[in-house]
Each structure stands twice: as structure tokens, then as C-alpha cells.
Design an enzyme around this catalytic site. Structure first.
Site, PDB file in Angstrom:
ATOM      1  N   GLN A 225       4.209 -46.109 -28.846  1.00 32.95           N
ATOM      2  CA  GLN A 225       4.204 -45.407 -30.141  1.00 32.95           C
ATOM      3  C   GLN A 225       5.617 -45.369 -30.719  1.00 32.95           C
ATOM      4  O   GLN A 225       6.534 -44.865 -30.065  1.00 32.95           O
ATOM      5  CB  GLN A 225       3.705 -43.972 -29.915  1.00 32.95           C
ATOM      6  CG  GLN A 225       2.306 -43.883 -29.322  1.00 32.95           C
ATOM      7  CD  GLN A 225       2.099 -42.621 -28.486  1.00 32.95           C
ATOM      8  OE1 GLN A 225       3.006 -42.197 -27.758  1.00 32.95           O
ATOM      9  NE2 GLN A 225       0.925 -42.032 -28.568  1.00 32.95           N
TER      10      GLN A 225
ATOM     11  N   THR B 217      -1.428 -51.434 -37.256  1.00 28.07           N
ATOM     12  CA  THR B 217      -1.023 -50.639 -38.417  1.00 28.07           C
ATOM     13  C   THR B 217      -1.874 -50.996 -39.627  1.00 28.07           C
ATOM     14  O   THR B 217      -2.416 -52.099 -39.699  1.00 28.07           O
ATOM     15  CB  THR B 217       0.474 -50.883 -38.756  1.00 28.07           C
ATOM     16  OG1 THR B 217       0.858 -50.035 -39.835  1.00 28.07           O
ATOM     17  CG2 THR B 217       0.760 -52.330 -39.130  1.00 28.07           C
ATOM     18  N   HIS B 218      -1.966 -50.033 -40.573  1.00 25.65           N
ATOM     19  CA  HIS B 218      -2.584 -50.328 -41.881  1.00 25.65           C
ATOM     20  C   HIS B 218      -1.525 -50.311 -42.958  1.00 25.65           C
ATOM     21  O   HIS B 218      -1.844 -50.359 -44.133  1.00 25.65           O
ATOM     22  CB  HIS B 218      -3.648 -49.277 -42.208  1.00 25.65           C
ATOM     23  CG  HIS B 218      -4.502 -48.914 -41.052  1.00 25.65           C
ATOM     24  ND1 HIS B 218      -4.186 -47.889 -40.193  1.00 25.65           N
ATOM     25  CD2 HIS B 218      -5.628 -49.475 -40.583  1.00 25.65           C
ATOM     26  CE1 HIS B 218      -5.096 -47.820 -39.240  1.00 25.65           C
ATOM     27  NE2 HIS B 218      -5.975 -48.774 -39.436  1.00 25.65           N
TER      28      HIS B 218
ATOM     29  N   ALA C  71      -0.190 -40.924 -33.019  1.00 28.57           N
ATOM     30  CA  ALA C  71      -1.152 -40.086 -33.749  1.00 28.57           C
ATOM     31  C   ALA C  71      -1.170 -38.622 -33.319  1.00 28.57           C
ATOM     32  O   ALA C  71      -2.014 -37.870 -33.785  1.00 28.57           O
ATOM     33  CB  ALA C  71      -2.552 -40.685 -33.583  1.00 28.57           C
TER      34      ALA C  71
ATOM     35  N   ARG D   1       0.352 -53.063 -27.275  1.00 26.32           N
ATOM     36  CA  ARG D   1      -0.051 -52.734 -28.663  1.00 26.32           C
ATOM     37  C   ARG D   1       0.986 -51.761 -29.206  1.00 26.32           C
ATOM     38  O   ARG D   1       1.278 -50.753 -28.567  1.00 26.32           O
ATOM     39  CB  ARG D   1      -1.423 -52.066 -28.693  1.00 26.32           C
ATOM     40  CG  ARG D   1      -1.792 -51.533 -30.090  1.00 26.32           C
ATOM     41  CD  ARG D   1      -2.883 -50.476 -30.071  1.00 26.32           C
ATOM     42  NE  ARG D   1      -4.146 -50.993 -29.592  1.00 26.32           N
ATOM     43  CZ  ARG D   1      -5.055 -50.242 -28.974  1.00 26.32           C
ATOM     44  NH1 ARG D   1      -4.820 -48.947 -28.750  1.00 26.32           N
ATOM     45  NH2 ARG D   1      -6.180 -50.766 -28.570  1.00 26.32           N
TER      46      ARG D   1
ATOM     47  N   ASP E 220      -4.949 -47.042 -23.847  1.00 25.47           N
ATOM     48  CA  ASP E 220      -4.401 -46.332 -25.012  1.00 25.47           C
ATOM     49  C   ASP E 220      -3.296 -45.382 -24.578  1.00 25.47           C
ATOM     50  O   ASP E 220      -3.243 -44.949 -23.428  1.00 25.47           O
ATOM     51  CB  ASP E 220      -5.499 -45.482 -25.682  1.00 25.47           C
ATOM     52  CG  ASP E 220      -6.467 -46.313 -26.513  1.00 25.47           C
ATOM     53  OD1 ASP E 220      -6.235 -47.517 -26.714  1.00 25.47           O
ATOM     54  OD2 ASP E 220      -7.471 -45.732 -26.973  1.00 25.47           O
TER      55      ASP E 220
HETATM   56  C1  LIG Z   1      -5.889 -50.523 -33.413  1.00 26.47           C
HETATM   57  C2  LIG Z   1      -5.193 -49.209 -33.354  1.00 26.47           C
HETATM   58  C3  LIG Z   1      -5.067 -48.568 -32.136  1.00 26.47           C
HETATM   59  C4  LIG Z   1      -4.397 -47.351 -32.053  1.00 26.47           C
HETATM   60  N1  LIG Z   1      -4.177 -46.793 -30.820  1.00 26.47           N
HETATM   61  C5  LIG Z   1      -3.423 -45.678 -30.731  1.00 26.47           C
HETATM   62  C6  LIG Z   1      -3.023 -45.139 -29.478  1.00 26.47           C
HETATM   63  O1  LIG Z   1      -3.354 -45.669 -28.417  1.00 26.47           O
HETATM   64  N2  LIG Z   1      -2.266 -44.014 -29.470  1.00 26.47           N
HETATM   65  C7  LIG Z   1      -1.848 -43.401 -30.633  1.00 26.47           C
HETATM   66  O2  LIG Z   1      -1.129 -42.398 -30.569  1.00 26.47           O
HETATM   67  N3  LIG Z   1      -2.216 -43.875 -31.835  1.00 26.47           N
HETATM   68  C8  LIG Z   1      -2.982 -44.994 -31.917  1.00 26.47           C
HETATM   69  N4  LIG Z   1      -3.306 -45.496 -33.148  1.00 26.47           N
HETATM   70  C9  LIG Z   1      -3.070 -44.674 -34.372  1.00 26.47           C
HETATM   71  C10 LIG Z   1      -1.680 -44.889 -34.957  1.00 26.47           C
HETATM   72  O3  LIG Z   1      -0.714 -44.338 -34.087  1.00 26.47           O
HETATM   73  C11 LIG Z   1      -1.533 -44.241 -36.344  1.00 26.47           C
HETATM   74  O4  LIG Z   1      -1.800 -42.872 -36.253  1.00 26.47           O
HETATM   75  C12 LIG Z   1      -2.435 -44.828 -37.402  1.00 26.47           C
HETATM   76  O5  LIG Z   1      -2.604 -46.197 -37.223  1.00 26.47           O
HETATM   77  C13 LIG Z   1      -1.843 -44.619 -38.800  1.00 26.47           C
HETATM   78  O6  LIG Z   1      -0.610 -45.276 -38.890  1.00 26.47           O
HETATM   79  P1  LIG Z   1      -0.336 -46.562 -39.819  1.00 26.47           P
HETATM   80  O7  LIG Z   1       0.448 -47.536 -39.008  1.00 26.47           O
HETATM   81  O8  LIG Z   1      -1.599 -47.071 -40.363  1.00 26.47           O
HETATM   82  O9  LIG Z   1       0.672 -46.043 -40.916  1.00 26.47           O
HETATM   83  P2  LIG Z   1       0.655 -44.808 -41.917  1.00 26.47           P
HETATM   84  O10 LIG Z   1       2.058 -44.756 -42.482  1.00 26.47           O
HETATM   85  O11 LIG Z   1       0.107 -43.586 -41.287  1.00 26.47           O
HETATM   86  O12 LIG Z   1      -0.356 -45.280 -43.030  1.00 26.47           O
HETATM   87  C14 LIG Z   1      -0.093 -46.390 -43.881  1.00 26.47           C
HETATM   88  C15 LIG Z   1      -1.261 -46.563 -44.829  1.00 26.47           C
HETATM   89  O13 LIG Z   1      -2.427 -46.921 -44.096  1.00 26.47           O
HETATM   90  C16 LIG Z   1      -3.585 -46.289 -44.623  1.00 26.47           C
HETATM   91  N5  LIG Z   1      -4.105 -45.332 -43.615  1.00 26.47           N
HETATM   92  C17 LIG Z   1      -3.536 -44.970 -42.466  1.00 26.47           C
HETATM   93  N6  LIG Z   1      -4.302 -44.101 -41.782  1.00 26.47           N
HETATM   94  C18 LIG Z   1      -5.387 -43.891 -42.553  1.00 26.47           C
HETATM   95  C19 LIG Z   1      -6.542 -43.070 -42.426  1.00 26.47           C
HETATM   96  N7  LIG Z   1      -6.763 -42.311 -41.350  1.00 26.47           N
HETATM   97  N8  LIG Z   1      -7.467 -43.108 -43.422  1.00 26.47           N
HETATM   98  C20 LIG Z   1      -7.286 -43.878 -44.509  1.00 26.47           C
HETATM   99  N9  LIG Z   1      -6.205 -44.664 -44.695  1.00 26.47           N
HETATM  100  C21 LIG Z   1      -5.270 -44.672 -43.736  1.00 26.47           C
HETATM  101  C22 LIG Z   1      -3.142 -45.585 -45.863  1.00 26.47           C
HETATM  102  O14 LIG Z   1      -3.276 -46.482 -46.957  1.00 26.47           O
HETATM  103  C23 LIG Z   1      -1.674 -45.302 -45.589  1.00 26.47           C
HETATM  104  O15 LIG Z   1      -0.907 -45.110 -46.752  1.00 26.47           O
HETATM  105  C24 LIG Z   1      -3.913 -46.734 -33.244  1.00 26.47           C
HETATM  106  C25 LIG Z   1      -4.033 -47.387 -34.468  1.00 26.47           C
HETATM  107  C26 LIG Z   1      -4.645 -48.609 -34.538  1.00 26.47           C
HETATM  108  C27 LIG Z   1      -4.708 -49.306 -35.862  1.00 26.47           C
END
Ligand SMILES: Cc1cc2nc3c(=O)[nH]c(=O)nc-3n(C[C@H](O)[C@H](O)[C@H](O)COP(=O)(O)OP(=O)(O)OC[C@H]3O[C@@H](n4cnc5c(N)ncnc54)[C@H](O)[C@@H]3O)c2cc1C
Length: 305
Positions: free
Chosen positions: A162, A225-226, A188, A183, A131
Site C-alpha cells: 500500500q 488503481t482507478h 483502504a 500488487r 491481500d
Molecule cells: C484490484 C484492487 C485490489 C485492491 N486490494 C487492496 C488491498 O489488498 N489492500 C488495500 O488496503 N486496498 C486494496 N485496494 C483498494 C485501494 O487501496 C484503494 O482504496 C482504491 O483502489 C482506491 O484508490 P485509487 O487508486 O482508485 O485512487 P483514488 O485516488 O482513491 O481514486 C481515483 C479515482 O478513482 C475512482 N474511484 C476510486 N475509488 C472509487 C470508488 N470506491 N467508487 C467510485 N469511484 C472510485 C474515482 O474516479 C476517483 O476519483 C485494492 C484496489 C484494487 C483496484
């Protein structure tokens, strides 16, 4: 109103965890994002995900570990996880954080500890994802990853980048030359404007740019991503470029957008869910709250009910 940066700041205050953990309701709320405190609970969650066509990645929650003895316990936990994956036949790899293995104490200790996990995973035909944490450790994380990658195969160890960091596009071009399995996520942590795009639309634009580099590289990567906009950009780019659904995977966090996870799996895309478990859930939980204001209201409403 608590802002994103305030919540991320609070996520680093371990003392508050002790306070929060006293409220059983608070702990109950964490089950939305955390699979449980034990390996067995995580295995149950992963079996359920596997039955819906999703693969998984174990994450034993603990970061910024402060003693060599504690890092040893982390290594043992991961060796146990790898053995349990084999014993139970669940479809999962593992994700590790280098600060969990002692990066804040000594980079060599973190490397040696991570090496033990990657060596065991490689022996078992499994895969370890390193990570990415705060920007103060980006370079040393990449350096340790490169060291591991020089000793182990493409399908044995991978890294995370990131899209909020300015440096990421260059890092990716460099890592792809090795090559490396990457990845891609948005990031975050709280980062200053000197190192990271402060505007969300720029983070997203960079995400799409880096996603295209990854998908065009011919190596198997994880698009984490979500965000439906990032997902559509990825599926559209893949279709346009004739890149198969099996050439990459989407990745999401446990408990977030389950509907979307199952939909993508039904549509034939690889979907891996990151499954955190363990007693040290506080910083991870707070970062998840920080990502979405609605999550804070959900917690507040339930605590004050
Ligand atoms: C498999 C995986 C591994 C990861 N590993 C790392 C890592 O190693 N280092 C790191 O810095 N970050 C990591 N992250 C976290 C990432 O950086 C983001 O902070 C997080 O995924 C939210 O970003 P997003 O792409 O979903 O987009 P966003 O623009 O934040 O969210 C888009 C939409 O997704 C949904 N969503 C997003 N987050 C949430 C939440 N917490 N609760 C409810 N709904 C939500 C909402 O509908 C939102 O409108 C990881 C994420 C994933 C999915």
C-alpha cells in the site's frame, strides 16, 4: 457529512450490517460493487468480464473471522472456487485475506489455512494473491507470505503493498530480492500519521515511485488503481523505458470505472478485475463508499427517495 475515517470506522461495526441488510434497497445498492452472494453469481460476472478482454480475481468476502470453525469454512469455499475455475474454464485467480483464515486468532492457523489454498492453486496451475489489511497486521502478513513464497513458486503466490505506508518502499525493495509478484494499491484502511502519509499527494508520489521500482524489476506485477493520473504515469513510464504492455497488468475493482477497464483492455493492456462476492459484504462496501463522497450521496439519495 460523513468523513472517510468515519465510514471506515463504521465498516468495522458488523452489527450495523444486520441493520443495513434489512433494507432491501440498501442491499440492491451493493450490487454495484459486489457480484452477488454465491460462487455462481461471481462466475456469471467473471464470464462477462472475460468476454470484454478482462481477467479476474475472486474474493470471497469475509474478514476478521473469529473462530477456527469459520476459517475452515473459508478454506472450503476457496477450494471450491479453485475447482469451479477449472470446471468452467473462466480466466481468474483468487485473492485471500489472512484475517479470513484466522490471523486474529493465531498466525500459525492463518498460515496453515493459506498454505492449503496455495498448494491447491499451485497443483492446478493457478495463482493466489494475499491481500494487505490494516497496518497492525502488515508485518505478520509479509512474514506469512515469505514463508509461503519459500515453499511455492513466483507464479503461485503473490502479495499486496500500500503506497500510503511509509514502510512500503523498503518492503518492496526487500520483496523484490526474493523475487515476489506484487500488487501495488494506495491502501483502504484508516491509518494514523505515525505509519501512513496523511496527505493524498504524498500517497500518490509514493505510488509513482513504487510503481517505477516494480516495472523496472523484470517481474510481472499488478498496478491496482482507478486513478487516471496513476495510470498515465504507468503507461508513460513503461513507454519511456521500453517496458512491454505484457510485462505487467492493471487491476481494478468490480463496478468501478468500467469504461476505463474496457478501454485499457482494448488498448492491449492486461486488465484484471477484483470480483468480491459473498454474504459478508458490509465492511468491503463501506470502504468503497469511503473512497468517494459521490458514492455516499448516491446511497443517501436512493435511501431517502
Ligand atoms: C484490484 C484492487 C485490489 C485492491 N486490494 C487492496 C488491498 O489488498 N489492500 C488495500 O488496503 N486496498 C486494496 N485496494 C483498494 C485501494 O487501496 C484503494 O482504496 C482504491 O483502489 C482506491 O484508490 P485509487 O487508486 O482508485 O485512487 P483514488 O485516488 O482513491 O481514486 C481515483 C479515482 O478513482 C475512482 N474511484 C476510486 N475509488 C472509487 C470508488 N470506491 N467508487 C467510485 N469511484 C472510485 C474515482 O474516479 C476517483 O476519483 C485494492 C484496489 C484494487 C483496484
Amino acid at each position: 457529512m460523513l468523513t472517510r475515517s468515519a465510514l471506515i470506522y463504521l465498516s468495522r461495526k458488523e452489527g450495523l450490517k444486520e441493520f443495513a441488510a434489512r433494507f432491501s434497497l440498501f442491499k440492491k445498492l451493493t450490487t454495484r460493487f459486489i457480484a452477488g452472494e454465491t460462487i455462481d453469481e461471481a462466475i456469471t460476472a467473471i464470464r462477462e468480464l472475460n468476454s470484454h478482454g478482462c481477467t479476474a480475481s475472486f474474493d470471497h468476502l469475509n474478514e476478521s473471522v473469529g473462530s477456527a470453525a469459520e476459517t475452515e469454512a473459508e478454506v472450503r469455499e476457496y477450494l471450491d472456487v479453485l475447482a469451479q475455475i477449472d470446471a468452467t474454464g473462466i480466466d481468474s485467480n483468487v485473492s485471500i485475506k489472512l484475517t479470513q483464515f484466522g490471523l486474529d486468532i493465531d498466525a500459525e492457523l492463518a498460515y496453515q489455512n493459506a498454505r492449503r489454498i496455495v498448494e491447491d492453486a499451485a497443483r492446478r496451475g493457478n495463482f493466489v494473491r494475499v491481500d494487505m489489511e490494516g497496518s497492525n497486521v502488515t508485518q505478520v502478513t509479509i512474514d506469512i507470505f515469505k514463508r509461503l513464497r519459500s515453499e511455492f513458486g513466483l507464479n503461485e503466490v503473490g502479495i499486496v503493498v500500500q503506497s500510503y505506508l511509509y514502510r512500503t518502499e523498503n518492503d518492496v525493495r526487500d520483496l523484490l530480492k526474493i523475487p515476489a509478484r506484487i500488487r501495488l494499491c494506495k491502501g483502504a484502511y484508516n491509518e494514523p500519521p505515525e505509519v501512513a502519509f496523511p496527505e493524498k499527494h504524498k500517497v500518490d508520489e509514493n505510488y509513482v515511485r513504487v510503481m517505477q521500482l516494480l516495472l523496472s524489476s523484470g517481474t510481472y506485477h499488478g498496478i491496482a488503481t482507478h486513478d487516471p493520473k496513476m495510470i498515465d504515469a504507468t503507461t508513460n513510464f513503461a513507454q519511456r523505458e521500453g517496458i512491454g504492455k505484457d510485462a505487467f497488468e492493471f487491476q481494478m475493482l468490480y463496478g468501478i470505472r468500467r469504461d476505463l477497464q474496457e478501454q485499457l483492455a482494448r488498448d492491449g493492456y492486461g486488465l484484471r478485475v477484483y470480483v468480491p462476492y459473498g454474504k459478508h459484504w458490509y465492511p468491503y462496501f463501506m470502504r468503497r463508499l469511503a473512497e468517494r463522497p459521490a458514492n455516499i450521496w448516491f446511497v443517501m439519495k436512493n435511501l431517502w427517495k
